[in-house]
Scaffold this motif. Structure first.
Motif, short mmCIF file in Angstrom:
data_model
loop_
_atom_site.label_atom_id
_atom_site.label_comp_id
_atom_site.label_asym_id
_atom_site.label_seq_id
_atom_site.Cartn_x
_atom_site.Cartn_y
_atom_site.Cartn_z
N ALA A 176 -52.21 54.32 -65.27
CA ALA A 176 -50.93 53.63 -65.47
C ALA A 176 -50.58 52.74 -64.28
N VAL A 177 -50.75 53.26 -63.08
CA VAL A 177 -50.40 52.49 -61.88
C VAL A 177 -51.28 51.26 -61.75
N MET A 178 -52.59 51.40 -62.05
CA MET A 178 -53.48 50.24 -61.97
C MET A 178 -53.07 49.15 -62.96
N ILE A 179 -52.66 49.55 -64.16
CA ILE A 179 -52.23 48.57 -65.17
C ILE A 179 -50.93 47.90 -64.75
N PHE A 209 -52.44 69.63 -64.64
CA PHE A 209 -51.91 68.82 -63.54
C PHE A 209 -52.88 67.70 -63.18
N ILE A 210 -54.15 68.03 -63.03
CA ILE A 210 -55.15 67.03 -62.65
C ILE A 210 -55.29 65.96 -63.72
N ASP A 211 -55.33 66.39 -64.98
CA ASP A 211 -55.53 65.45 -66.09
C ASP A 211 -54.41 64.41 -66.16
N THR A 212 -53.17 64.87 -66.19
CA THR A 212 -52.06 63.96 -66.44
C THR A 212 -51.41 63.42 -65.18
N LEU A 213 -51.04 64.32 -64.27
CA LEU A 213 -50.32 63.88 -63.08
C LEU A 213 -51.18 63.05 -62.16
N LEU A 214 -52.50 63.25 -62.19
CA LEU A 214 -53.37 62.48 -61.32
C LEU A 214 -54.11 61.37 -62.06
N ILE A 215 -54.95 61.74 -63.04
CA ILE A 215 -55.84 60.74 -63.66
C ILE A 215 -55.09 59.78 -64.58
N CYS A 216 -54.21 60.31 -65.44
CA CYS A 216 -53.44 59.41 -66.30
C CYS A 216 -52.52 58.50 -65.48
N VAL A 246 -62.98 61.95 -58.88
CA VAL A 246 -62.72 61.47 -57.52
C VAL A 246 -62.96 59.97 -57.41
N LEU A 247 -64.04 59.48 -58.00
CA LEU A 247 -64.34 58.05 -57.96
C LEU A 247 -63.22 57.24 -58.60
N TYR A 248 -62.73 57.71 -59.73
CA TYR A 248 -61.66 57.01 -60.44
C TYR A 248 -60.36 57.03 -59.64
N LEU A 249 -60.05 58.17 -59.04
CA LEU A 249 -58.84 58.28 -58.22
C LEU A 249 -58.93 57.42 -56.96
N LEU A 265 -60.51 54.59 -56.73
CA LEU A 265 -60.27 53.21 -57.15
C LEU A 265 -58.76 52.97 -57.30
N ALA A 266 -58.06 53.95 -57.87
CA ALA A 266 -56.61 53.82 -58.01
C ALA A 266 -55.93 53.73 -56.65
N ILE A 267 -56.40 54.57 -55.70
CA ILE A 267 -55.83 54.54 -54.34
C ILE A 267 -56.10 53.19 -53.68
N PHE A 268 -57.30 52.66 -53.92
CA PHE A 268 -57.65 51.34 -53.36
C PHE A 268 -56.70 50.26 -53.89
N THR A 269 -56.42 50.29 -55.20
CA THR A 269 -55.51 49.28 -55.76
C THR A 269 -54.10 49.43 -55.22
N MET A 270 -53.70 50.68 -54.94
CA MET A 270 -52.36 50.90 -54.38
C MET A 270 -52.28 50.43 -52.93
N ILE A 271 -53.39 50.60 -52.19
CA ILE A 271 -53.40 50.16 -50.79
C ILE A 271 -53.30 48.64 -50.69
N ILE A 272 -54.07 47.93 -51.53
CA ILE A 272 -54.04 46.47 -51.45
C ILE A 272 -52.76 45.88 -52.05
N ASN A 273 -52.03 46.74 -52.78
CA ASN A 273 -50.75 46.30 -53.36
C ASN A 273 -49.61 47.21 -52.87
N TYR A 274 -49.74 47.69 -51.63
CA TYR A 274 -48.83 48.73 -51.15
C TYR A 274 -47.35 48.34 -51.22
N GLU A 275 -47.06 47.07 -51.07
CA GLU A 275 -45.66 46.65 -51.08
C GLU A 275 -45.04 46.80 -52.47
N ALA A 276 -45.88 46.75 -53.50
CA ALA A 276 -45.38 46.81 -54.88
C ALA A 276 -45.30 48.24 -55.42
#
Length: 471
Positions: free
Chosen positions: A314-317, A303-310, A213-216, A218-229
């Motif tokens: 990828a999105v953060m990178i 599903f959780i391993d690849t579709l969510l965490i992996c 959850v913590l890792y996800l 962080l990913a959501i946070f990066t998507m919010i601050i870069n929502y246009e991209a």
């Protein structure tokens, strides 16, 4: 010896498993009528509707978290970065595809593991591929080879690999000597694994959801601050998979690089078809009381391993814009660079801590699989388990400061052998999987809570322990 190991790895991972795991996933997806899509909600119901257990087993949620503990390791942080570096953004699309069809494979192998499980001398549930290979296919020799391969790969060497990742990350971020890190991780590992499978379950059900959850978040946070991209990044992943758009990465070039690297990293990450997760799926007390319910639980794990965490990695990178083949930065360094771009120097420390949690839970998850394999071999007594525990601890210490490639390659060969045996077994037993699935879904459609009744399966007489299935 090196030549033999390299040859085996080339055969297993270059041909048999690269195409075999994908083919078996498609086979079960079609044979089970796209069960992972049509009955997606059933996965959550099997985990959370009645998270119960009994004195002989662990709960479905605990089984999910232990399997995730093994699946979600350094591959989710470093492996995804390598896939991006070698295959470009399109590699992530093929990781998704592998996971989506792999969910059907995970369902099939874990359903079989539940069906053929036994109770050991301590009245605890045990099971896994070795048991359905020996009983379902009447091939105890193949089952023994599978068990030995699993113990070598998951019980020992892969735990050294995870310890090496922890020591490297912590040493780089905090300046602590690798050997000291190794002794610390070994000590904590000992505290957990000497508590047995139930002790591991208690740790996993707390640590795994927390770290995921913590890792996800962080990913959501990066998507919010870069929502246009974000829409552009998702479009880039899909287009690059088919060569419709050139993207950074893909140093080996083109659509083929995206396909091969996405498939390889996806298979390594989610373990569907490898024969590892079924070892813990068999230990669970299913809810509903039917083998198929645990199949749904483990499909959710893929599903959780690849579709969510992996995907989060990828999105953060990709959002950070740091993917550059000419720089030579790949693996965990690429993930750290991406997070540093998003949250500053704290990114380096966050990744070190994330690896600590991801890799540590992989160690205890992997160990639990090996303990099950000991039971099949008839050495799951107090002495055998104690030796395995000390061997695991020793490998953690050794792996923290050593990195001998030949040993790790040997582990890959062992895993390749066990996965090949498992794939053959579940395909040959696919008729049983189909019958169980039909039975389960028909009871659901009739408004009943699915229950397994052995009397409707005369072909399984003397192959399963029917007393386990009496409620």
């Amino acid at each position: 010896m090196n030549m033999i190991i390299d040859f085996l790895n080339n055969i297993f991972w270059g041909y048999i498993l690269l195409y075999g795991l994908l083919a078996v996933g498609v086979f079960f997806t079609i044979k089970l009528k796209f069960i992972q899509f049509v009955h997606f909600k059933e996965m959550f119901k099997s985990v959370f509707d009645k998270d119960e257990t009994d004195e002989s087993g662990i709960s479905p949620f605990q089984a999910l978290t232990i399997s995730l503990a093994s699946r979600v390791g350094t591959g989710n942080l470093a492996g995804v970065a390598v896939a991006l570096y070698l295959g470009g953004a399109g590699a992530i699309f093929w990781m998704w595809i592998v996971a989506l069809v792999g969910m059907a494979t995970a369902y099939a192998e874990s359903t079989l593991a539940q069906l053929y499980k036994i109770k050991d001398k301590n009245d605890q549930y045990r099971g896994g591929p070795a048991f359905y290979i020996a009983k379902g296919l009447k091939s105890p020799i193949l089952a023994a080879i599978f068990s030995i391969s699993l113990i070598l790969a998951f019980g020992l060497v892969f735990n050294a690999v995870q310890a090496n990742s922890i020591a490297g990350a912590v040493s780089a971020a905090f300046g602590v000597e690798k050997l000291y890190v190794g002794f610390t991780v070994a000590a904590v590992t000992a505290l957990v694994i000497f508590g047995g499978i139930k002790g591991i379950a208690k740790v996993a059900e707390i640590v795994v959801p927390f770290m995921a959850v913590l890792y996800l978040l962080l990913a959501i946070f990066t998507m919010i601050i870069n929502y246009e991209a974000v829409p552009g990044i998702l479009a880039l992943i899909v287009k690059s998979a088919f060569g419709l758009e050139e993207a950074a990465g893909g140093v080996t070039g083109g659509v083929l690089a995206a396909l091969l690297n996405g498939v390889k990293r996806g298979l390594f990450s989610n373990e569907a078809g490898m024969g590892s997760a079924p070892n813990i799926a068999a230990v669970a007390t299913p809810a509903p009381h039917h083998p198929s319910s645990q199949g749904f639980v483990q499909a959710l794990g893929v599903f959780i391993d690849t579709l969510l965490i992996c995907t989060a990695t990828a999105v953060m990178i990709l959002l950070a814009g740091v993917l550059d083949p000419e720089s030579g930065v790949k693996g965990i360094e690429l993930t750290q660079l991406a997070l540093s771009t998003h949250i500053g120097d704290a990114g380096v420390y966050f990744i070190a801590i994330a690896i600590l949690f991801f890799a540590f839970t992989s160690i205890i998850g992997n160990y639990s699989y090996a303990e099950n394999a000991l039971t099949y071999l008839g050495i799951g007594n107090k002495l055998g388990v104690t030796i395995l525990r000390f061997a695991t601890i020793a490998m953690v210490i050794w792996g923290s400061y050593e990195k001998v490639q030949t040993v790790f390659n040997a582990a890959d060969a062992s895993m390749g052998l066990m996965a090949t045996i498992n794939l053959i077994a579940i395909v040959l037993l696919s008729g049983t999987v189909v019958k169980l699935t039909k039975d389960y879904l028909e009871q659901r459609e009739q408004g009943k809570e699915p229950t397994f009744e052995a009397k409707y399966y005369p072909e399984l007489k003397d192959k399963i322990d029917t007393t386990i299935w009496v409620k």
